[in-house]
Each structure stands twice: as structure tokens, then as C-alpha cells.
Design an enzyme around this catalytic site. Structure first.
Site, PDB file in Angstrom:
ATOM      1  N   GLU A 361       0.964  -1.217  -0.033  1.00  0.00           N
ATOM      2  CA  GLU A 361       0.094   0.023   0.066  1.00  0.00           C
ATOM      3  C   GLU A 361       0.863   1.345   0.084  1.00  0.00           C
ATOM      4  OE1 GLU A 361      -4.109   0.359   1.903  1.00  0.00           O
ATOM      5  OE2 GLU A 361      -3.169   1.071   3.326  1.00  0.00           O
ATOM      6  N   HIS A 392       6.932 -26.859   2.304  1.00  0.00           N
ATOM      7  CA  HIS A 392       6.247 -27.856   1.797  1.00  0.00           C
ATOM      8  C   HIS A 392       5.013 -27.186   0.863  1.00  0.00           C
ATOM      9  CE1 HIS A 392       8.272 -30.882   4.202  1.00  0.00           C
ATOM     10  NE2 HIS A 392       8.448 -30.072   5.109  1.00  0.00           N
ATOM     11  N   LYS A 517     -13.894   1.564  -4.149  1.00  0.00           N
ATOM     12  CA  LYS A 517     -15.108   2.168  -2.999  1.00  0.00           C
ATOM     13  C   LYS A 517     -16.104   2.784  -4.045  1.00  0.00           C
ATOM     14  CE  LYS A 517     -12.006   2.579   0.766  1.00  0.00           C
ATOM     15  NZ  LYS A 517     -11.561   3.495   1.999  1.00  0.00           N
TER      16      LYS A 517
END
Length: 560
Positions: A361, A392, A517
Site C-alpha cells: 500500500e 512444503h 470504493k
């Protein structure tokens, strides 16, 4: 911040590094690691921490050139401007002073001519007093029962940072003892499943809800807050809200309108960015309710120790500066787009997700601080898992696929040691054996010649060959106490800032989160009108219209 239209890529220091890349392409880490003097020069110690960056694709000459780049970027001046409270977040005209959140009480750090440290400590003292009331049982809920369970509602920086610290402290012996009989949960997602998971097994009578929203208007947070307010009032009545909900906010009018006593609102400031807010009331309040203020204060002191190191240490010995410069080298010159954060400690399982936000960000920008398009790449794709789980999972790619620089984080002393009779080593030694082995495996690899000497069949040799020359660094912490967690947080916060300062971008705004938004608001209005009035879908492209139509036709949401 003083403005300059020059890009860092126009400087001689940048061009020098660009030319230097051709030399590095001819150099293998196998050869670099034979130079003991070089390796010794790339070991840095501070306050119990040991950094080893000798496995970076960087001869001593590279480091000299990177330090020249720091000068060209005016890094010293930019760090000073941050600590002096100048408005280095130029697009929002704000200071960037998360360092003030953990400064000693007698420190002087000014924003707009005013020492903010006293304001910070006024809030910290208020948190200490309030958390002690809750933990001692002198503050009780609406039915007279102690409030032993806490749900903190927030999103982004109001969630990821505090969750990281909470998870890191859960098994620390001192913190574990302090948290006996208590629970702390974090509610972030507006997915109702997240609400359901958070309230499972909890009794409203013993639950305190902390609502974290600076403006008290954050859409996701406030919807979740209203949902938990309904949960509390359904069980205990509307008057119970004042006893069971508190706020971290500066909008006292909306706090009171919501039903929370404004006296139970804890402030933070515009000069604190969300992803840098864990040391404010955003993190300190819920963490103090769980572990007690004395434990959390040690966390703040650890972060402050690194702040002072960052501000005062020459760059060639400055851990956050060195890490930031190496990240710039890896991203902008060697062309590595990602970074793996690999803590060999299960207690740090939420560290990578937090740094993912802090880094991506902050530095996921395409223009300079002056608004000029950048002709080079910035930012990193950050991801990670604790070792040995990651081995793994995705280490296959790291060893034989794309080159991804790795941060290995190790702890000398386990929070919860286990020694089993008959085992060759302790559980922690088994874990740390992998911590020490993986960086060398990445650096050296394995050649076809070595495989031939081991009598590996010819058809398998290509599959078992490891190219090596894959950069990493190792950071060794003495233990994982609250103090060490604070150190680790501050190292990465400042590392990210250094990268942004060198690239010449604004690491402290986040306009990229806004567009989605805005578009979501349009969709929300459409969903409401379609469900309540049967309004036809309008104003969307074919793809979105098709998806919305399927959603509306098949979802089982009640009519509102």
C-alpha cells in the site's frame, strides 16, 4: 516535502548502478560467499539483533554504489523531515509521525509547531487506566459480570497490525500469563461469516467491543459495529451499549450518536496512517486489554529502539536503510518483482500479511511525489509463510522457478521449547536447522557435476539441478518478547520508507484503494433498488450486468 521535478533515475548514481548490473550478471553467489572479509562486512548487530545480508547479489562495490544512490536521493534529509514533522505526505498535506507513538515521555517531536508526544502519552495513560479497570473487574458489563472477552472491529491497518502483534505474543510466557482467562478476537471483513466466527462461544454479558475508525464512517467497520451493537442490544437492551462498546476515533459526535460514551473514545491523529497505526490506540487499546499495558509498553520500547537507531546510525551500519537499499537494488535493477518473508516462528504467522499491506500500500505507486510517471518499477509483491510450512508449499518455485529474494527471520530462544528424550535435537533446533540451511541452498544450488559425482541417473540430473545464485538475507532475533516484536515491526516500517524515499514516491498515501470504493457505491445503490423496487439493472457494462443478474436471481437475501 521539498519538491523536485528530477527523477532519481536521471541521476549519475542511478545510471552507475544500471551499468553495474552487467558486472553482477557475471558473478555467482558461490564466488561472493568465498570472500570472508566481504561476508564479515555484511553482518550488522544492534540491540541483540543480527542481520546477515551476505547472500545478496551484491559485492562490496554494489553497497558503495547504493550508498551513493542514497545521497543522490537526499535520504538523510528525507529521514530528518519525517522525524521533524514536515508534511512529507504531500498529497494529503500531512506529517508522518508514527515514530511519535512510541517515543519516550520526555521526547520532543513536533507537528505544526506543537510537541505531539504529550498528546500521545495522554492517550496512553488513559488506555492504561481503562485497561486496568477492565482487567481488574472494577469496570463490569450491564449485568455486573467482568468483561473478559474483547472483539476489536477494524479493517486494513486497524486490523492487520494489531492481529500480527497479538498472534506474536499469544505464546510469549509473560504475555501468556498476563492474558489468562481472557480472549481477544478481531473482526474485519463485512462477510457475515466473519461476524459469525467472532461471536461463536462468546456471551454478550462478558464481551467488550472496540470499534476502530478514525472518522467513524468507514463503511465496513461501521456495518460490523452496527451488527455487533444489534447482538448486544438483543441480549442486554439498548442501554448496555455504553458499557459494552468503546471507540478508537476522533469523531466524538458520531461516537455519541452511535451510543458510545464519548469519554470512552480513544484518540489518534491525522499524522498516523492506518498501516502505521499499530502503536497508537488502534493497537495499544485491544492489546492492553488482553495482555496488560506493561507488556504492551515493552513492545513500544522495542519499536522506539529501532526508531532511534534509524534516525542516528550511519547508513553503512543502519539496518532499515541497508534493507531498503537492497530492496531497491533487487526490484529496480535486478528486476525481481517479489519478496518472500519467511519467519521460522509460528508466532510470526501474521507478520507477512501485515508487512504485505505496509509495503504494497505504501510503495505500490506509478508516479513520483511530483506526479511524474516513473520509468522504472517500484514496490514489491510481498508474501510469506512461517517455516517450515512454506517449505512444503511454495519453496519449490523459489528454488527452481522464479528468482524471489527471501527474508529469513529466526529466533534464538523459543517461546515454548520442547525437548523429547531420545530425539537428536530439540524441536526448536530442528526448526532452526532449516532456517540455517535454506539460505545456503538458495545461494549455492547444486550443479550437474555434483549430481554426477553422486551417481544420479542422467535423465534426472536436469530435474535435480539447482541454479543457485538466489538472494536472501537472514535476521536473527535473540527471542520473541514484546520488545523484540516492536523491533521487528519498526525495522520493516522504516525499510519501506527508505525504499519510497529513494524511489521519490509518496509512501504515505493510498489513492489506489479509492476507485473501487466509488464503484461499489453505485453497485450498492443498484442492489438496494433492485431488491426493494424491482428496478432493472442499468449503467453497467455487459460483463458486470450479467454477473449482477445472476447474483440477484439466485441469492437468498431477504427483501429490505
Amino acid at each position: 516535502m521539498a519538491s523536485s521535478t528530477a527523477l532519481i533515475s536521471d541521476t549519475e548514481a542511478w545510471k552507475d548502478l544500471k551499468g553495474h548490473v552487467e558486472d553482477i550478471k557475471k558473478t555467482h553467489l558461490r564466488d561472493l560467499m568465498t570472500d570472508a572479509n566481504r561476508c564479515q562486512s555484511m553482518m550488522m548487530e544492534f540491540d541483540g539483533l543480527l542481520l546477515d545480508y551476505s547472500r545478496q547479489r551484491a559485492p562490496v562495490e554494489t553497497m558503495d554504489k547504493l550508498l551513493n544512490l542514497a545521497k543522490a536521493a537526499q535520504l538523510t534529509e528525507k529521514i530528518s523531515r519525517m522525524f521533524n514533522g514536515e508534511h512529507i505526505n504531500s498529497t494529503e498535506n500531512r506529517s508522518v509521525l508514527h515514530v511519535a507513538l512510541r517515543a519516550p515521555k520526555d521526547a520532543v517531536i513536533k507537528a505544526d509547531g506543537k510537541n505531539v508526544v504529550q498528546e500521545v502519552w495522554n492517550v496512553l495513560d488513559k488506555i492504561k487506566e481503562f485497561s486496568e479497570k477492565i482487567r481488574s473487574g472494577s469496570w463490569v458489563g450491564a449485568t455486573g459480570k467482568p468483561l473478559k472477552d474483547v472483539i476489536a472491529i477494524g479493517i486494513g491497518g486497524s486490523f492487520l497490525g494489531p492481529l500480527f502483534v497479538h498472534t506474536a505474543l499469544q505464546t510469549d510466557p509473560e504475555a501468556l500469563e498476563s492474558a489468562k482467562g481472557r480472549q481477544l478476537r478481531f473482526l474485519a471483513n463485512i462477510d457475515p461469516v466473519d461476524v459469525a466466527r467472532n461471536i461463536i462461544g462468546l456471551n454478550p454479558e462478558t464481551t467488550l467491543v472496540v470499534v476502530v475508525s478514525k472518522t467513524f464512517t468507514t463503511a465496513e467497520t461501521m456495518l460490523n459495529a452496527r451488527t455487533l451493537r444489534e447482538w448486544i442490544t438483543a441480549a442486554l437492551g439498548a442501554s448496555a451499549v455504553a458499557k459494552h462498546m468503546v471507540a478508537v476515533s476522533t469523531n466524538l459526535a458520531l461516537v455519541e450518536k452511535f451510543g458510545i460514551d464519548p469519554n470512552n473514545a480513544f484518540a489518534f491523529w491525522d499524522w498516523v496512517g492506518g498501516r502505521y497505526s499499530v502503536c497508537s490506540a488502534v493497537g495499544v487499546l485491544p492489546l492492553s486489554l488482553q495482555y496488560g499495558f506493561s507488556v504492551v509498553e515493552k513492545f513500544l520500547k522495542g519499536a522506539s529502539s529501532i526508531d532511534q537507531h534509524f534516525q542516528s546510525t550511519p547508513f553503512e551500519k543502519n539496518i532499515p536503510v541497508l534493507l531498503g537499499l537492497l530492496s531497491v537494488w533487487n526490484v529496480s535493477f535486478l528486476g525481481y518483482p517479489a519478496r518472500a518473508i519467511l519467519p521460522y516462528s509460528q508466532a510470526l504467522e501474521k507478520f507477512a500479511p501485515h508487512i504485505q499491506q505496509v509495503s504494497m500500500e505504501s510503495n505500490g505507486k506509478g508516479v513520483s511525489i511530483d506526479g511524474l510517471p516513473l520509468p522504472f518499477e517500484t514496490g514489491e509483491i510481498d508474501f510469506g509463510e512461517p517455516g517450515t510450512n512454506g517449505q512444503h508449499s511454495f519453496y519449490q518455485l523459489i528454488h527452481q522457478g522464479r528468482v524471489i529474494p527471501c527474508d529469513f527471520i529466526g529466533i534464538v530462544k523459543s517461546q515454548q521449547p520442547v525437548y523429547l528424550k531420545g530425539e537428536v535435537v530439540s524441536n526448536h533446533d530442528e526448526l532452526m536447522s532449516n532456517f540455517f540451511a535454506q539460505p545456503d541452498a538458495l545461494a549455492y544450488g547444486k550443479t550437474p557435476e555434483q549430481l554426477q559425482k553422486e551417481n544420479v541417473s542422467e535423465n534426472l540430473i536436469p530435474h535435480k539441478t539447482f541454479s543457485g545464485n538466489r538472494p536472501s538475507l537472514s535476521l536473527l532475533l535473540p527471542e520473541l518478547t514484546a520488545y523484540n516484536v516492536g523491533q521487528l515491526l519498526a525495522i520493516y516500517e522504516h525499510r519501506v520508507a527508505v525504499q519510497g524515499f529513494v524511489w521519490g514516491i509518496n509512501s504515505f498515501d493510498q489513492w489506489g484503494v479509492e476507485l473501487g470504493k466509488v464503484l461499489a457505491t453505485q453497485v450498492r445503490k443498484q442492489l438496494h433498488s433492485s431488491r426493494t423496487q424491482g428496478t432493472a439493472l442499468e449503467g453497467f457494462n455487459y460483463s458486470t450486468t450479467t454477473l449482477l443478474k445472476r447474483y440477484l436471481e439466485t441469492s437468498s437475501e431477504p427483501q429490505m
